[in-house]
Design a protein around this motif. Structure first.
Motif, PDB file in Angstrom:
ATOM      1  N   SER A 149      38.730  45.914  43.494  1.00 44.94           N
ATOM      2  CA  SER A 149      37.785  46.285  42.445  1.00 44.94           C
ATOM      3  C   SER A 149      38.093  47.676  41.894  1.00 44.94           C
ATOM      4  O   SER A 149      38.046  47.908  40.680  1.00 44.94           O
ATOM      5  CB  SER A 149      36.361  46.236  42.995  1.00 44.94           C
ATOM      6  OG  SER A 149      35.412  46.558  41.997  1.00 44.94           O
TER       7      SER A 149
ATOM      8  N   GLN B 280      41.211  47.468  39.739  1.00 48.79           N
ATOM      9  CA  GLN B 280      40.916  46.855  38.447  1.00 48.79           C
ATOM     10  C   GLN B 280      40.155  47.818  37.538  1.00 48.79           C
ATOM     11  O   GLN B 280      40.354  47.835  36.322  1.00 48.79           O
ATOM     12  CB  GLN B 280      40.103  45.568  38.647  1.00 48.79           C
ATOM     13  CG  GLN B 280      39.914  44.759  37.371  1.00 48.79           C
ATOM     14  CD  GLN B 280      41.236  44.319  36.767  1.00 48.79           C
ATOM     15  OE1 GLN B 280      42.073  43.749  37.449  1.00 48.79           O
ATOM     16  NE2 GLN B 280      41.433  44.589  35.482  1.00 48.79           N
TER      17      GLN B 280
ATOM     18  N   ALA C  83      39.291  38.730  38.448  1.00 48.61           N
ATOM     19  CA  ALA C  83      38.708  38.730  39.785  1.00 48.61           C
ATOM     20  C   ALA C  83      39.215  37.546  40.605  1.00 48.61           C
ATOM     21  O   ALA C  83      39.506  37.677  41.796  1.00 48.61           O
ATOM     22  CB  ALA C  83      37.182  38.680  39.682  1.00 48.61           C
TER      23      ALA C  83
END
Length: 460
Positions: free
Chosen positions: A16, A19, A397
């Motif tokens: 996460s 990203q 994701a």
């Protein structure tokens, strides 16, 4: 977006965080040369472990987003003009089932055949293979073999219209250069070849993605684009090569050819898999030979290392195409052409295609058994399947979490010609891994597909 708020990261946190950095770079919030915070500082600010930040920075370095300098820290790298690659760069140290790279299935037979042919050439090599600079003299015999193979693919071509190339990418480049000029409009399916956008941009051409249905490009969408403004060329992959695995039936191909005739549009038909698919419809080149550039090769249906392909040009454009090939590549590599000639002549190429067709038929059957309930698109003997993602899954994701669990797949955004019309999903390649690894990878993907994004990590 940057810096992220404490508690905003989703699991796995390092993915996460990585990203978030990628999104911030894309949005311009982190410009090239920006120094990222030290590991401990960022870990303290976000309330995560130093190991989480370290793994995120390692992932960003692997993807080429940041560069690390010993003693100075991590810096955002300058953006490059390279297209986003749909596959993952996987080295030998990673235990990953690679379903992201589009490649045929291979066996020891392939390696033995290749080695045997090299040994044979070493003892009986024609002089032009090593000594000639002249494409015509070097490749004249090869073209005769290629013409017979092209007929096997459904294309009747005179030798002077056949240009041997170093694979399909070279043929695709030459076809675009011959079919259109800087400023011209090229159209294609809205989810298309992942290098087409970068290639047309480099050549100064405009590119537009058009609507598709279950058979690929819709004729009405093509006609509408032609009426709005002059369309110079259309690039198509009618045998299911595109990410959505859409195959055109014969009537659809006739309809596309008719529109192109009506509006004087040049067709570039990529048939890179050659005769791999069973029950093939006649190629577009058979319906509109006067305006179709047809390209195919042996890389995808026989052997990745055999970088040889052929571009069949329309008669009126053959001289121009040959000139453009000369100034960009001069000629196909003579050694590759010699290997291909022998395989075309002695039946090895046909044998390997039959082997590949059976192998991919079996693998597609397994994919349909495991992923069928998730609405995949597939073809009888194709090298990949398309898995649409249901809400609320986000593509990045899903790709990241699949990779976290040891499976690499290709995100659909890499194939989107226009971000506003992209299809949310992933391309899953069936060829590279062994059968057991493929089945295990597909099962992991299937479990992810039915999980909720927030809970997916708990399924393992």
């Amino acid at each position: 977006m940057w810096p992220p708020a404490p508690g905003s990261l989703k699991r796995p946190a390092y993915r996460s965080l990585a990203q978030t950095v990628i999104d911030a770079v894309s949005a311009g919030e982190l410009s090239p040369g920006t120094k990222l915070p030290p590991h401990r500082t960022l870990a303290y600010e976000l309330g995560v472990s130093v190991q989480t930040v370290s793994r995120a920075y390692e992932e960003l370095a692997r993807l080429g987003v940041v560069s690390g300098e010993v003693g100075r820290g991590s810096f955002v790298r300058a953006a490059s003009g390279d297209p986003r690659t749909p596959w993952h760069r996987i080295d030998g140290s990673e235990h990953v089932i690679d379903l992201s790279m589009l490649s045929p299935s291979l066996s020891k037979t392939h390696a033995r055949r290749f080695a045997a042919t090299l040994t044979e050439i070493a003892g009986d090599m024609p002089d032009p293979v090593a000594f000639s600079f002249r494409p015509t003299a070097t490749l004249q015999t090869h073209i005769r073999h290629a013409v017979r193979w092209l007929a096997h693919c459904g294309v009747d071509a005179e030798p002077d219209r056949v240009i041997p190339t170093n694979g399909n990418t070279s043929a695709m480049t030459v076809a675009l250069m011959a079919a259109a000029a800087p400023g011209d409009l090229v159209v294609t399916e809205e989810m298309g070849h992942h290098t087409l956008k970068a290639l047309t941009g480099s050549l100064g051409m405009r590119l537009m993605g058009l609507a598709v249905d279950g058979e690929g490009l819709r004729p009405d969408a093509l006609e509408r684009a032609c009426r709005i403004g002059p369309v110079k060329a259309v690039f198509l992959m009618p045998e299911g090569l595109g990410p959505l695995a859409l195959r055109m039936g014969e009537e659809r191909r006739r309809a596309i050819a008719a529109v192109c005739r009506r509006f004087d549009v040049t067709i570039i038909e990529s048939d890179a898999w050659g005769p791999l698919q069973a029950d093939r419809a006649p190629p577009l080149a058979s319906f509109a030979p006067e305006r179709t550039f047809y390209l195919t090769g042996l890389t995808k249906c026989c052997l990745p290392g055999l970088r040889i392909g052929w571009l069949v040009a329309p008669e009126r454009m053959a001289t121009g195409a040959r000139t453009r090939h000369l100034v960009t590549s001069w000629m196909a590599t003579a050694l590759m052409a010699e290997i291909a000639s022998r395989w075309l002549a002695d039946g090895t190429a046909s044998e390997l295609v039959r082997w590949q067709r059976a192998a991919m038929g079996a693998r597609n059957h397994v994919a349909r058994q495991i992923l069928g309930p998730h609405g995949i698109s597939t073809t009888p003997n194709g090298l990949h399947v398309w898995l649409p993602l249901r809400a609320p899954w986000q593509e990045d994701a899903f790709v990241a979490l699949a990779r976290h669990h040891g499976v690499a797949v290709a995100g659909g955004s890499a194939f989107a010609i226009d971000e506003t019309t992209r299809h949310r999903g992933v391309r899953i390649c069936l060829g590279p891994s062994d059968s057991k690894s493929l089945e295990r990878g597909l099962q992991i993907v299937a479990r992810l597909a039915i999980s909720e994004p927030e809970l997916a990590h708990l399924a393992y």
